[in-house]
Motif scaffolding. Sequence first.
Motif, PDB file in Angstrom:
ATOM      1  N   ILE A  25      -8.725 -12.632  -0.153  1.00 41.70           N
ATOM      2  CA  ILE A  25      -8.249 -11.599   0.772  1.00 41.70           C
ATOM      3  C   ILE A  25      -7.313 -10.675   0.005  1.00 41.70           C
ATOM      4  CG2 ILE A  25      -6.983 -11.096   2.906  1.00 41.70           C
ATOM      5  CD1 ILE A  25      -7.569 -14.009   3.763  1.00 41.70           C
ATOM      6  N   ALA A  26      -7.497  -9.375   0.192  1.00 43.53           N
ATOM      7  CA  ALA A  26      -6.602  -8.379  -0.398  1.00 43.53           C
ATOM      8  C   ALA A  26      -6.278  -7.332   0.666  1.00 43.53           C
ATOM      9  CB  ALA A  26      -7.249  -7.712  -1.607  1.00 43.53           C
ATOM     10  N   LEU A  27      -5.151  -6.671   0.504  1.00 42.42           N
ATOM     11  CA  LEU A  27      -4.821  -5.492   1.289  1.00 42.42           C
ATOM     12  C   LEU A  27      -5.220  -4.276   0.471  1.00 42.42           C
ATOM     13  CD1 LEU A  27      -1.255  -6.278   2.669  1.00 42.42           C
ATOM     14  CD2 LEU A  27      -3.408  -6.284   3.934  1.00 42.42           C
ATOM     15  N   VAL A  28      -5.731  -3.254   1.122  1.00 41.54           N
ATOM     16  CA  VAL A  28      -6.139  -2.045   0.413  1.00 41.54           C
ATOM     17  C   VAL A  28      -5.550  -0.812   1.086  1.00 41.54           C
ATOM     18  CG1 VAL A  28      -8.264  -3.055  -0.471  1.00 41.54           C
ATOM     19  CG2 VAL A  28      -8.319  -1.845   1.688  1.00 41.54           C
ATOM     20  N   GLY A  29      -5.319   0.231   0.288  1.00 43.82           N
ATOM     21  CA  GLY A  29      -4.798   1.486   0.797  1.00 43.82           C
ATOM     22  C   GLY A  29      -3.284   1.464   0.923  1.00 43.82           C
ATOM     23  N   PRO A  30      -2.727   2.416   1.662  1.00 48.65           N
ATOM     24  CA  PRO A  30      -1.274   2.544   1.770  1.00 48.65           C
ATOM     25  C   PRO A  30      -0.573   1.295   2.302  1.00 48.65           C
ATOM     26  CG  PRO A  30      -2.352   4.481   2.685  1.00 48.65           C
ATOM     27  CD  PRO A  30      -3.431   3.489   2.369  1.00 48.65           C
ATOM     28  N   CYS A  31      -1.238   0.515   3.122  1.00 57.09           N
ATOM     29  CA  CYS A  31      -0.608  -0.682   3.693  1.00 57.09           C
ATOM     30  C   CYS A  31      -0.333  -1.754   2.640  1.00 57.09           C
ATOM     31  CB  CYS A  31      -1.449  -1.260   4.816  1.00 57.09           C
ATOM     32  SG  CYS A  31      -3.002  -1.988   4.262  1.00 57.09           S
ATOM     33  N   GLU A  37       6.226   2.700   4.922  1.00 55.91           N
ATOM     34  CA  GLU A  37       6.341   2.612   6.378  1.00 55.91           C
ATOM     35  C   GLU A  37       5.328   3.551   7.027  1.00 55.91           C
ATOM     36  OE1 GLU A  37       8.263   0.543   8.201  1.00 55.91           O
ATOM     37  OE2 GLU A  37       8.986  -0.382   6.365  1.00 55.91           O
ATOM     38  N   GLU A  38       4.391   4.011   6.232  1.00 53.60           N
ATOM     39  CA  GLU A  38       3.383   4.951   6.698  1.00 53.60           C
ATOM     40  C   GLU A  38       2.637   4.372   7.891  1.00 53.60           C
ATOM     41  OE1 GLU A  38      -0.597   6.915   4.828  1.00 53.60           O
ATOM     42  OE2 GLU A  38       1.148   6.749   3.530  1.00 53.60           O
ATOM     43  N   ASP A  39       2.325   5.235   8.824  1.00 50.62           N
ATOM     44  CA  ASP A  39       1.637   4.793  10.032  1.00 50.62           C
ATOM     45  C   ASP A  39       0.133   4.756   9.782  1.00 50.62           C
ATOM     46  OD1 ASP A  39       1.423   3.910  12.634  1.00 50.62           O
ATOM     47  OD2 ASP A  39       1.247   5.933  13.444  1.00 50.62           O
ATOM     48  N   SER A  40      -0.281   3.836   8.932  1.00 44.84           N
ATOM     49  CA  SER A  40      -1.701   3.683   8.633  1.00 44.84           C
ATOM     50  C   SER A  40      -2.166   2.334   9.159  1.00 44.84           C
ATOM     51  CB  SER A  40      -1.940   3.770   7.121  1.00 44.84           C
ATOM     52  OG  SER A  40      -1.300   2.696   6.464  1.00 44.84           O
ATOM     53  N   ASN A  41      -3.473   2.199   9.226  1.00 43.27           N
ATOM     54  CA  ASN A  41      -4.038   0.920   9.644  1.00 43.27           C
ATOM     55  C   ASN A  41      -3.751  -0.140   8.597  1.00 43.27           C
ATOM     56  OD1 ASN A  41      -5.129   2.415  11.715  1.00 43.27           O
ATOM     57  ND2 ASN A  41      -7.233   2.210  11.029  1.00 43.27           N
ATOM     58  N   LEU A  42      -3.743  -1.371   9.039  1.00 42.04           N
ATOM     59  CA  LEU A  42      -3.688  -2.503   8.133  1.00 42.04           C
ATOM     60  C   LEU A  42      -5.121  -2.728   7.675  1.00 42.04           C
ATOM     61  CD1 LEU A  42      -1.737  -4.581   6.997  1.00 42.04           C
ATOM     62  CD2 LEU A  42      -2.203  -6.017   8.952  1.00 42.04           C
ATOM     63  N   SER A  43      -5.372  -2.660   6.370  1.00 40.73           N
ATOM     64  CA  SER A  43      -6.734  -2.737   5.846  1.00 40.73           C
ATOM     65  C   SER A  43      -6.896  -3.945   4.939  1.00 40.73           C
ATOM     66  CB  SER A  43      -7.076  -1.466   5.069  1.00 40.73           C
ATOM     67  OG  SER A  43      -7.037  -0.348   5.916  1.00 40.73           O
ATOM     68  N   GLY A 108     -14.402   8.230  -3.417  1.00 34.99           N
ATOM     69  CA  GLY A 108     -13.697   7.924  -2.172  1.00 34.99           C
ATOM     70  C   GLY A 108     -13.062   6.546  -2.198  1.00 34.99           C
ATOM     71  N   LEU A 109     -13.823   5.562  -2.644  1.00 33.12           N
ATOM     72  CA  LEU A 109     -13.302   4.198  -2.726  1.00 33.12           C
ATOM     73  C   LEU A 109     -12.217   4.104  -3.787  1.00 33.12           C
ATOM     74  CD1 LEU A 109     -13.359   1.210  -1.943  1.00 33.12           C
ATOM     75  CD2 LEU A 109     -15.205   0.914  -3.621  1.00 33.12           C
ATOM     76  N   GLY A 110     -12.440   4.709  -4.931  1.00 37.44           N
ATOM     77  CA  GLY A 110     -11.435   4.695  -5.985  1.00 37.44           C
ATOM     78  C   GLY A 110     -10.124   5.314  -5.529  1.00 37.44           C
ATOM     79  N   ASP A 111     -10.213   6.449  -4.817  1.00 36.71           N
ATOM     80  CA  ASP A 111      -9.006   7.099  -4.303  1.00 36.71           C
ATOM     81  C   ASP A 111      -8.235   6.176  -3.360  1.00 36.71           C
ATOM     82  OD1 ASP A 111      -9.743   9.341  -5.742  1.00 36.71           O
ATOM     83  OD2 ASP A 111     -10.418  10.478  -3.996  1.00 36.71           O
ATOM     84  N   LEU A 112      -8.940   5.459  -2.495  1.00 35.59           N
ATOM     85  CA  LEU A 112      -8.295   4.530  -1.566  1.00 35.59           C
ATOM     86  C   LEU A 112      -7.630   3.382  -2.316  1.00 35.59           C
ATOM     87  CD1 LEU A 112      -7.778   3.466   1.360  1.00 35.59           C
ATOM     88  CD2 LEU A 112      -9.940   2.227   1.101  1.00 35.59           C
ATOM     89  N   LEU A 113      -8.348   2.799  -3.263  1.00 38.19           N
ATOM     90  CA  LEU A 113      -7.823   1.632  -3.969  1.00 38.19           C
ATOM     91  C   LEU A 113      -6.653   1.978  -4.882  1.00 38.19           C
ATOM     92  CD1 LEU A 113     -11.114  -0.309  -4.791  1.00 38.19           C
ATOM     93  CD2 LEU A 113      -9.588  -0.572  -2.821  1.00 38.19           C
TER      94      LEU A 113
END
Length: 146
Positions: A25-31, A37-43, A108-113
């Motif tokens: 399990i990993a977290l990805v993106g700003p979370c 404290e960004e209001d983003s989804n937990l991914s 797109g995926l690279g930018d997120l990661l």
Amino acid sequence: MRPDHYKLMYEFVKWAGGHSHITGIALVGPCADDESEEDSNLSFLLVTDKKQKTVDAILYQFQYEAIEQATKEEYVLLTSLKIEYASGIEADFGVADTDWLHRPLEQGLGDLLVQGFKVIWEQEEMFDDILKAIARYAVELENGAL
């Protein structure tokens, strides 16, 4: 990370650890950034050898809160679940097999990661290749090669 995100993450990892078919399990993106404290989804990114069984288990067995809405999207090697819980918290669950970890990163995926990737739990060091790919992608992005 927001307190409600910590609670969901803790409950999910505790639940997922009891399933032998979930191997990482990993977290990805700003979370994935503890300071954000960004209001983003937990991914979440889950690695499994039984993708459909894992998707069904998240939808029907993981008892966090009542699910208000769930959407599912299929990609070649990844199934994406977007779930909104009764309290309004939203979580994304990307469910993939180990082959997904070894594929090249598209933009797109690279930018997120590059925004964040944090290993939460793994049975083996399975995330090593993707961590190296993220580092290479970040250098290419910084050098303007993308």
